[in-house]
Write a protein that holds these residues in place. Sequence first.
Motif, mmCIF file in Angstrom:
data_model
loop_
_atom_site.group_PDB
_atom_site.id
_atom_site.type_symbol
_atom_site.label_atom_id
_atom_site.label_comp_id
_atom_site.label_asym_id
_atom_site.label_seq_id
_atom_site.Cartn_x
_atom_site.Cartn_y
_atom_site.Cartn_z
ATOM 1 N N GLY A 69 7.191 16.108 -3.864
ATOM 2 C CA GLY A 69 6.065 14.890 -3.849
ATOM 3 C C GLY A 69 6.944 14.208 -3.138
ATOM 4 N N ILE A 70 6.470 13.407 -2.366
ATOM 5 C CA ILE A 70 6.993 11.916 -2.464
ATOM 6 C C ILE A 70 5.968 10.736 -2.048
ATOM 7 C CG2 ILE A 70 6.859 12.873 0.520
ATOM 8 C CD1 ILE A 70 9.751 11.065 0.850
ATOM 9 N N LEU A 71 6.632 9.893 -2.485
ATOM 10 C CA LEU A 71 5.535 8.671 -2.764
ATOM 11 C C LEU A 71 5.998 7.405 -1.205
ATOM 12 C CD1 LEU A 71 3.941 6.892 -5.302
ATOM 13 C CD2 LEU A 71 5.938 5.093 -4.532
ATOM 14 N N TRP A 72 5.777 6.219 -0.828
ATOM 15 C CA TRP A 72 6.474 5.628 0.205
ATOM 16 C C TRP A 72 5.547 4.174 0.520
ATOM 17 C CZ3 TRP A 72 4.596 9.680 2.529
ATOM 18 C CH2 TRP A 72 3.628 9.542 2.963
ATOM 19 N N SER A 73 6.341 3.650 0.533
ATOM 20 C CA SER A 73 5.723 2.198 0.723
ATOM 21 C C SER A 73 5.997 1.763 1.746
ATOM 22 C CB SER A 73 5.377 1.201 -0.295
ATOM 23 O OG SER A 73 7.066 0.961 -0.623
ATOM 24 N N GLY A 113 5.826 19.476 4.382
ATOM 25 C CA GLY A 113 4.096 18.598 4.990
ATOM 26 C C GLY A 113 4.591 17.677 5.426
ATOM 27 N N ALA A 168 8.295 18.286 1.577
ATOM 28 C CA ALA A 168 7.810 16.595 1.730
ATOM 29 C C ALA A 168 8.287 16.073 2.489
ATOM 30 C CB ALA A 168 6.826 16.271 0.437
ATOM 31 N N SER A 169 8.124 14.876 3.736
ATOM 32 C CA SER A 169 8.818 14.614 4.329
ATOM 33 C C SER A 169 8.103 12.832 4.906
ATOM 34 C CB SER A 169 9.425 15.106 5.663
ATOM 35 O OG SER A 169 8.898 14.593 6.401
ATOM 36 N N ASP A 207 -3.116 15.201 -6.825
ATOM 37 C CA ASP A 207 -1.980 13.991 -7.202
ATOM 38 C C ASP A 207 -1.531 13.142 -5.472
ATOM 39 O OD1 ASP A 207 -1.125 11.841 -8.461
ATOM 40 O OD2 ASP A 207 0.061 13.008 -9.429
ATOM 41 N N TYR A 210 8.238 12.862 -6.797
ATOM 42 C CA TYR A 210 7.563 13.371 -7.864
ATOM 43 C C TYR A 210 6.949 15.503 -7.805
ATOM 44 C CZ TYR A 210 3.393 12.950 -5.708
ATOM 45 O OH TYR A 210 1.892 12.671 -4.495
ATOM 46 N N VAL A 230 0.779 -1.145 0.205
ATOM 47 C CA VAL A 230 0.097 -0.541 0.227
ATOM 48 C C VAL A 230 0.241 0.925 -0.291
ATOM 49 C CG1 VAL A 230 -2.007 1.492 0.984
ATOM 50 C CG2 VAL A 230 -1.850 -1.182 0.871
ATOM 51 N N GLN A 231 0.609 1.863 -0.748
ATOM 52 C CA GLN A 231 1.440 3.520 -1.340
ATOM 53 C C GLN A 231 0.813 4.522 -0.784
ATOM 54 O OE1 GLN A 231 2.263 2.977 -5.347
ATOM 55 N NE2 GLN A 231 4.621 2.227 -5.011
ATOM 56 N N LYS A 232 1.590 5.805 0.248
ATOM 57 C CA LYS A 232 0.774 6.622 0.641
ATOM 58 C C LYS A 232 2.061 7.734 -0.250
ATOM 59 C CE LYS A 232 -0.267 6.429 4.930
ATOM 60 N NZ LYS A 232 -0.392 6.943 6.256
ATOM 61 N N TYR A 233 1.535 9.004 -0.702
ATOM 62 C CA TYR A 233 2.021 9.405 -1.511
ATOM 63 C C TYR A 233 1.187 11.120 -1.378
ATOM 64 C CZ TYR A 233 -1.440 8.840 -5.189
ATOM 65 O OH TYR A 233 -2.760 8.402 -5.603
ATOM 66 N N PHE A 234 2.042 12.351 -1.142
ATOM 67 C CA PHE A 234 1.291 13.392 -1.458
ATOM 68 C C PHE A 234 2.201 14.525 -1.969
ATOM 69 C CE2 PHE A 234 3.371 13.687 2.593
ATOM 70 C CZ PHE A 234 4.180 14.885 2.936
ATOM 71 N N SER A 235 1.971 16.236 -2.800
ATOM 72 C CA SER A 235 2.715 16.681 -2.720
ATOM 73 C C SER A 235 2.085 17.977 -2.615
ATOM 74 C CB SER A 235 2.677 17.000 -3.884
ATOM 75 O OG SER A 235 3.351 17.455 -4.889
ATOM 76 N N THR A 284 3.589 13.275 -12.267
ATOM 77 C CA THR A 284 2.477 12.551 -11.476
ATOM 78 C C THR A 284 3.314 11.511 -10.036
ATOM 79 O OG1 THR A 284 2.020 10.772 -12.700
ATOM 80 C CG2 THR A 284 0.785 12.614 -12.810
ATOM 81 N N HIS A 285 2.682 10.670 -9.863
ATOM 82 C CA HIS A 285 3.026 9.827 -8.553
ATOM 83 C C HIS A 285 3.215 8.870 -9.140
ATOM 84 C CE1 HIS A 285 -0.990 8.283 -8.179
ATOM 85 N NE2 HIS A 285 -0.160 7.492 -7.781
#
Lengths: 200, 219
Positions: free
Chosen positions: B49-53, A192, B171-172, A98, B72, A49-54, B108-109
Amino acid sequence: MQERSINTIIIFSSLLLVISIVGLISNINDIRTITGYATEESATSQVVVQKYFSIAKSSNLSFINFGGIDVYINDINATGNYVNTTNASLYYITVSSDSNTKVDFCIRGTAMNTTNGDVIGLGNYTWTRSNLSNMSNYNDPPSALLSNLLTLNYTASQTNVGIGNNTFFRFFLDIPLGQTPGTYENTLFFKGVSSAGAGC
Amino acid sequence: MKIHSSSKVYLQQEQDAKEYTMKTLKLLIILLISLATVSSMVNARKGVGILWSTETVVVNENEERCVEYGLYNPWDEDITVNLETSKEINEILKTKDVDTVNIVAFTTHENSIPAKLCFDVPEVYEKDCLIGNVLCEKRCDQEPIVYGGEIIVSEKPTATQNGGSSTSSSASSRLNVKVNCTPEARNLIPLYLVIIVILVIVIASMLYQKRKIQKGNPI
């Protein structure tokens, strides 16, 4: 040494040798922790499950200006605090559409100083935040009197900002009496973090 | 002639009207293009933007573990970002394949730039040894050791404009590296081996002595 004594030593030593070998084998088994024969096979199923924010600052939030000041006064407004007839703030941060998590905003900053080493202490720089950009609701945004001190370490400014939403900021500066004239600069940092996390 | 002349005038008027309409249209198009350009310049924004799992990884001692992130920028302006780590995880950070990277607008992500961080966990749990570093056991009765910190994607602060405040956004994501403790029984193998060797020497020496005595008294 008599032959009888030698025999006794040999028997005693042999006994000790057998005990030591048994001990050695037992210790090897202890360390290896043999668990027996596996009779079952398994298949692993996995989901990530991935989480993401910008987040992005408004273009006006790239730089906060207080203009030229020639008197020692408190609560000087940054130039983008109240703009147009709606008194809208031009300083805001947006959570991108996004994103898949709500975001907490954190803020920190440094003291304002000149290249000559003159300083306007952190205690003179304050901020407020609101969900609203304008002053149509006079209870929100808070006034300079209700503003928060800028700190060296991150403090939470707004929590649970939804996807696609903005948080509006206003900045105020006090010029202490007797402050040395000069061009003062500092840096503000906005961070953030995911609202479900451990905060700032 | 009269009729001819009036139709000529009419044609001229029509031509003028057409030219006027064309000019107006041209002006309108130029105005619209200018407006669009100016408004896009005013509203142009760049963001991080940051994406993590994962926010927690469990690692054994003396093990290396890598964690992947995505960077991103779904906004409409390119941005250069730094990838940083903070607090205790800096102590065990071995490598990161991205330090500073330019992310083009509208990333995008789903098209995020992968960034891998690898952590090398040392031996952290205490061993109870009888002599030096031998004959040791590990009980794992102490509190689990966790290296906590943040993975931060940040933009370079803007330049100040003759006084005022420059700003920077980031973003962290939180990351905890929990070190797994595996209990180990006391390793007595070196001790047993030494005793066995000594006993073998003693037995061999005694057998040699016995044989010598038997040779000296051949009855």
